[in-house]
Design a protein around this motif. Structure first.
Motif, PDB file in Angstrom:
ATOM      1  N   GLU A 529       0.853  -1.192   0.000  1.00  0.00           N
ATOM      2  CA  GLU A 529       0.000   0.000   0.000  1.00  0.00           C
ATOM      3  C   GLU A 529       0.887   1.239   0.000  1.00  0.00           C
ATOM      4  OE1 GLU A 529      -3.391   1.639  -0.721  1.00  0.00           O
ATOM      5  OE2 GLU A 529      -3.262  -0.509  -0.272  1.00  0.00           O
ATOM      6  N   GLY A 530       0.622   2.120  -0.948  1.00  0.00           N
ATOM      7  CA  GLY A 530       1.447   3.322  -1.104  1.00  0.00           C
ATOM      8  C   GLY A 530       2.609   3.111  -2.051  1.00  0.00           C
ATOM      9  N   GLY A 531       2.813   1.836  -2.496  1.00  0.00           N
ATOM     10  CA  GLY A 531       3.903   1.549  -3.418  1.00  0.00           C
ATOM     11  C   GLY A 531       3.557   1.977  -4.829  1.00  0.00           C
ATOM     12  N   ARG A 532       4.574   1.949  -5.678  1.00  0.00           N
ATOM     13  CA  ARG A 532       4.382   2.411  -7.056  1.00  0.00           C
ATOM     14  C   ARG A 532       3.466   1.467  -7.830  1.00  0.00           C
ATOM     15  NH1 ARG A 532       9.639   3.913 -10.408  1.00  0.00           N
ATOM     16  NH2 ARG A 532       9.639   5.489  -8.765  1.00  0.00           N
ATOM     17  N   GLY A 533       3.568   0.129  -7.577  1.00  0.00           N
ATOM     18  CA  GLY A 533       2.753  -0.808  -8.340  1.00  0.00           C
ATOM     19  C   GLY A 533       1.274  -0.584  -8.148  1.00  0.00           C
ATOM     20  N   ILE A 534       0.808  -0.534  -6.879  1.00  0.00           N
ATOM     21  CA  ILE A 534      -0.616  -0.312  -6.610  1.00  0.00           C
ATOM     22  C   ILE A 534      -1.057   1.061  -7.112  1.00  0.00           C
ATOM     23  CG2 ILE A 534      -2.255   0.103  -4.730  1.00  0.00           C
ATOM     24  CD1 ILE A 534      -1.129  -2.235  -3.261  1.00  0.00           C
ATOM     25  N   SER A 535      -0.215   2.070  -6.919  1.00  0.00           N
ATOM     26  CA  SER A 535      -0.577   3.427  -7.362  1.00  0.00           C
ATOM     27  C   SER A 535      -0.777   3.475  -8.863  1.00  0.00           C
ATOM     28  CB  SER A 535       0.505   4.414  -6.921  1.00  0.00           C
ATOM     29  OG  SER A 535       0.625   4.441  -5.509  1.00  0.00           O
ATOM     30  N   ASN A 536       0.128   2.849  -9.614  1.00  0.00           N
ATOM     31  CA  ASN A 536       0.003   2.867 -11.072  1.00  0.00           C
ATOM     32  C   ASN A 536      -1.255   2.135 -11.528  1.00  0.00           C
ATOM     33  OD1 ASN A 536       2.336   4.307 -11.407  1.00  0.00           O
ATOM     34  ND2 ASN A 536       3.637   2.515 -11.759  1.00  0.00           N
ATOM     35  N   ILE A 537      -1.555   0.995 -10.888  1.00  0.00           N
ATOM     36  CA  ILE A 537      -2.757   0.245 -11.277  1.00  0.00           C
ATOM     37  C   ILE A 537      -4.006   1.067 -11.009  1.00  0.00           C
ATOM     38  CG2 ILE A 537      -4.137  -1.775 -10.714  1.00  0.00           C
ATOM     39  CD1 ILE A 537      -1.536  -3.295 -10.236  1.00  0.00           C
ATOM     40  N   ARG A 538      -4.080   1.714  -9.846  1.00  0.00           N
ATOM     41  CA  ARG A 538      -5.272   2.501  -9.522  1.00  0.00           C
ATOM     42  C   ARG A 538      -5.418   3.716 -10.425  1.00  0.00           C
ATOM     43  NH1 ARG A 538      -4.959   2.006  -2.896  1.00  0.00           N
ATOM     44  NH2 ARG A 538      -6.125   0.032  -2.779  1.00  0.00           N
ATOM     45  N   LEU A 539      -4.316   4.367 -10.754  1.00  0.00           N
ATOM     46  CA  LEU A 539      -4.384   5.539 -11.633  1.00  0.00           C
ATOM     47  C   LEU A 539      -4.861   5.143 -13.021  1.00  0.00           C
ATOM     48  CD1 LEU A 539      -1.139   7.500 -10.625  1.00  0.00           C
ATOM     49  CD2 LEU A 539      -3.512   8.178 -10.229  1.00  0.00           C
ATOM     50  N   ARG A 540      -4.326   4.049 -13.539  1.00  0.00           N
ATOM     51  CA  ARG A 540      -4.739   3.633 -14.882  1.00  0.00           C
ATOM     52  C   ARG A 540      -6.173   3.118 -14.889  1.00  0.00           C
ATOM     53  NH1 ARG A 540      -0.868   3.316 -18.788  1.00  0.00           N
ATOM     54  NH2 ARG A 540       1.323   3.541 -18.157  1.00  0.00           N
ATOM     55  N   ALA A 541      -6.567   2.433 -13.826  1.00  0.00           N
ATOM     56  CA  ALA A 541      -7.953   1.974 -13.749  1.00  0.00           C
ATOM     57  C   ALA A 541      -8.914   3.158 -13.717  1.00  0.00           C
ATOM     58  CB  ALA A 541      -8.134   1.087 -12.514  1.00  0.00           C
ATOM     59  N   ALA A 542      -8.546   4.211 -12.982  1.00  0.00           N
ATOM     60  CA  ALA A 542      -9.398   5.399 -12.930  1.00  0.00           C
ATOM     61  C   ALA A 542      -9.518   6.053 -14.300  1.00  0.00           C
ATOM     62  CB  ALA A 542      -8.835   6.392 -11.904  1.00  0.00           C
ATOM     63  N   GLU A 543      -8.457   5.968 -15.120  1.00  0.00           N
ATOM     64  CA  GLU A 543      -8.493   6.568 -16.453  1.00  0.00           C
ATOM     65  C   GLU A 543      -9.567   5.924 -17.332  1.00  0.00           C
ATOM     66  OE1 GLU A 543      -5.858   9.675 -16.190  1.00  0.00           O
ATOM     67  OE2 GLU A 543      -6.877   9.034 -18.016  1.00  0.00           O
ATOM     68  N   ILE A 544      -9.864   4.650 -17.122  1.00  0.00           N
ATOM     69  CA  ILE A 544     -10.873   3.973 -17.946  1.00  0.00           C
ATOM     70  C   ILE A 544     -12.183   3.775 -17.180  1.00  0.00           C
ATOM     71  CG2 ILE A 544      -9.184   2.814 -19.399  1.00  0.00           C
ATOM     72  CD1 ILE A 544      -9.376   0.362 -17.699  1.00  0.00           C
ATOM     73  N   GLY A 545     -12.338   4.473 -16.058  1.00  0.00           N
ATOM     74  CA  GLY A 545     -13.584   4.413 -15.296  1.00  0.00           C
ATOM     75  C   GLY A 545     -13.810   3.102 -14.596  1.00  0.00           C
TER      76      GLY A 545
END
Length: 575
Positions: A529-545
């Motif tokens: 939690e707070g790592g780059r892997g989870i952050s990148n996945i959540r950011l990209r998921a938010a981009e596609i709703g």
């Protein structure tokens, strides 16, 4: 007879032939157990020669050929000494080397190596790689890039590309004349052309740089033009007088002009430089250092390995840099043409149908915005994926020196190729069809999972169309799943991973579940939690709703994505 390495440094009273009788070591060199044959290594000898062992000829280079252009000094020679000619008493053996020198050419005999043929083979192969193979490699690259630049210049008439083409084609001719070949005709005529091409190459190269940096009225630019005009006459006087010191002086002038050019570039840096200019400054400085080193070691006589010339390798790097500039300029020109064509088409449409002029303008603006957004996305994906892999590969090649691990390079290039294929797959029109998108990804990940010994449990069912999964959204989904599978392979220590899709009311769900160590149970877990892997996945998921959850699977970890659907059907989550 003790002669200097440079023939023209001594008197002119020597004849057209010189005979050397070598003083052999007091005791015979030790031969390897696998091969008892001895050999001579001649690092530098020019320009024609033959070797006699106990009165028998064992090697000859253009010794009996008629007049023509040939220089055995362009590469090293390994001369075996046949055991059948060897006398029982070592001190009775005689080695003679006869050579035919050439005015204005490095002639004479450098120190000779004698020993086991196997022991000398490694040094000989290294010299051949530097002196012959690398020269041909640079010549082929220069010819290819020169012809490409010439073709583009003929179409665009851009002065920068014309100077680049002239410099590369002149360099190709010089490198061709620096290889072990025989050309009919007067030697001095070919040698004059060989020396002249170096002057023209340096001149065209600086004019190319001055055009790149926009040095329109530079004093150094004028000096370079004067040098290119005076050069043919100066070298003509050199051939007429056969005074090698004139060539040394002329080479010093070229080096001085290059130094002034570099200082001018550094002075120009005060007003800022773009990426291409900074690249040329760094590579140009490195190439000038290699040329200065060769000049000081070969012409002035400072300590160093005279057999290896650094500037050939420096020229190869410089050509790649100029090729990059060529690609950039060509790309800019094509974009400019596209913009002009778009503007022309827009104006024609505007005059053909005045009633729809406003609608056409709005549509063109929207299309341009979409194209710019897509271009930025592709640029970012190519930079983060393919670009990163290629930079890492290039750094590995540079840091490895001569011993490049081909398996490591092949692996990194394969990874880069997969990145390119993934980017191209994202451009395929899939219409939000999630099973089709996942099937495309499966082709990329299945081999890696198989190599890692992980079983793939594929339970992907037909689900409604997912909005937002166009080209940009597909790439975001690819990157998310790529990160998930990378963590499974690297950190989960799993033996099986399951991929499932289902519909839950008005949502489409996708899950990736492994039977590994579990979320947070390993210090090196990729899901921190707070790592780059989870952050990148959540950011990209938010981009596609989409929504994403990370949960334990007892054992293992489950990553679940939830998408909105266009036409919801009844269904539920799998057990």
């Amino acid at each position: 007879m003790a002669l200097p390495h440079l023939w023209d440094d001594g008197t002119k009273t020597w004849g057209d032939e010189v005979h050397y009788r070598l003083r052999l070591p007091p005791t015979p060199p030790e031969a390897t157990s696998g091969d008892a044959q001895l050999a001579l290594l001649l690092p530098r000898i020019g320009v024609r020669f033959r070797v006699l062992f106990n009165g028998q000829e064992v090697e000859s280079q253009a010794w009996r050929r008629g007049p023509g252009y040939f220089d055995a000094g362009t590469h090293a020679h390994l001369v075996p000494l046949p055991p059948s000619l060897r006398k029982p008493q070592w001190e009775h053996n005689r080695v003679e080397i006869q050579l035919q020198p050439q005015a204005l050419r490095i002639s004479g005999l450098a120190p000779v190596w004698i020993g086991s043929r196997d022991a000398l083979q490694e040094r000989h192969q290294r010299l051949i790689w530097w002196q012959v193979h690398l020269t041909w490699m640079v010549a082929a690259s220069a010819l290819m890039m020169g012809l490409l630049s010439l073709l583009i210049w003929m179409m665009s008439e851009e002065r920068l590309l014309g100077l680049l083409a002239a410099g590369l084609l002149v360099l190709t001719l010089r490198l061709y004349l620096s290889t072990p070949l025989f050309l009919s005709g007067p030697f001095l005529a070919w040698d004059y052309l060989h020396k002249l091409t170096f002057t023209l190459y340096c001149g065209f190269l600086y004019l190319f740089i001055s055009e790149l940096f926009d040095f329109r009225q530079s004093v150094v630019r004028k000096l370079v033009k004067i040098m290119m005009v005076i050069g043919p006459f100066w070298l003509g006087v050199l051939v007429w007088t056969q005074n090698y010191n004139l060539y040394r002086l002329w080479t010093g002038v070229i080096v001085l002009v290059c130094v002034l050019a570099l200082l001018k570039v550094i002075h120009r840096a005060r007003w800022g430089m773009d990426v291409n200019q900074r690249l040329m400054v760094v590579v140009g400085l490195a190439t000038m250092v290699t040329g200065l080193r060769d000049f000081l070691v070969v012409q002035v006589g400072l300590p160093g390995d005279v057999d290896i010339r650094w500037m050939t390798a420096g020229s190869l790097v410089l050509m790649f840099a100029m090729g990059w500039v060529l690609v950039q300029r060509t790309s800019q020109s094509m974009e400019q043409v596209e913009r002009l064509n778009a503007e022309l088409a827009h104006k024609v449409n505007e005059r053909e149908d005045e009633l729809h002029a406003m609608f056409s303008r709005l549509r063109a603006v929207e299309s341009q915005r979409v194209l710019e957004t897509e271009r930025r996305r592709l640029t970012r994906d190519m930079h983060d994926g393919l670009g990163s892999q290629l930079v890492q590969t290039l750094n590995l090649v540079h840091s490895s020196g001569e011993r490049v691990e081909s398996a490591t390079i092949a692996f990194m290039l394969s990874h880069a190729l997969e990145e390119l294929r993934m980017t191209l797959d994202s451009l395929e029109p899939m219409g939000g069809d999630l099973p089709t998108i996942l099937g495309t990804l499966r082709q990329r990940i299945a081999p890696a999972l198989k190599v890692a010994g992980i079983e793939l449990d594929w339970q992907v069912q037909e689900v409604p169309v997912v909005p937002g999964l166009e080209a940009r959204g597909v790439m975001h989904l690819f990157r998310c799943l790529q990160e998930v599978f990378a963590n499974v392979v690297k950190h989960a220590h799993a033996s099986r991973v399951a991929v499932r899709t289902w519909q839950d009311g008005e949502r489409i769900c996708l899950s990736v579940t492994d039977n590994g160590v579990g979320l947070g149970e390993a210090p090196e877990s990729g899901y921190r939690e707070g790592g780059r892997g989870i952050s990148n996945i959540r950011l990209r998921a938010a981009e596609i709703g989409a929504e994403v959850w990370f949960s334990g699977a007892l054992p293992g970890t489950r990553v679940t994505f939830s998408f909105a659907c266009e036409d919801p059907l009844a269904g539920g989550a799998p057990a």
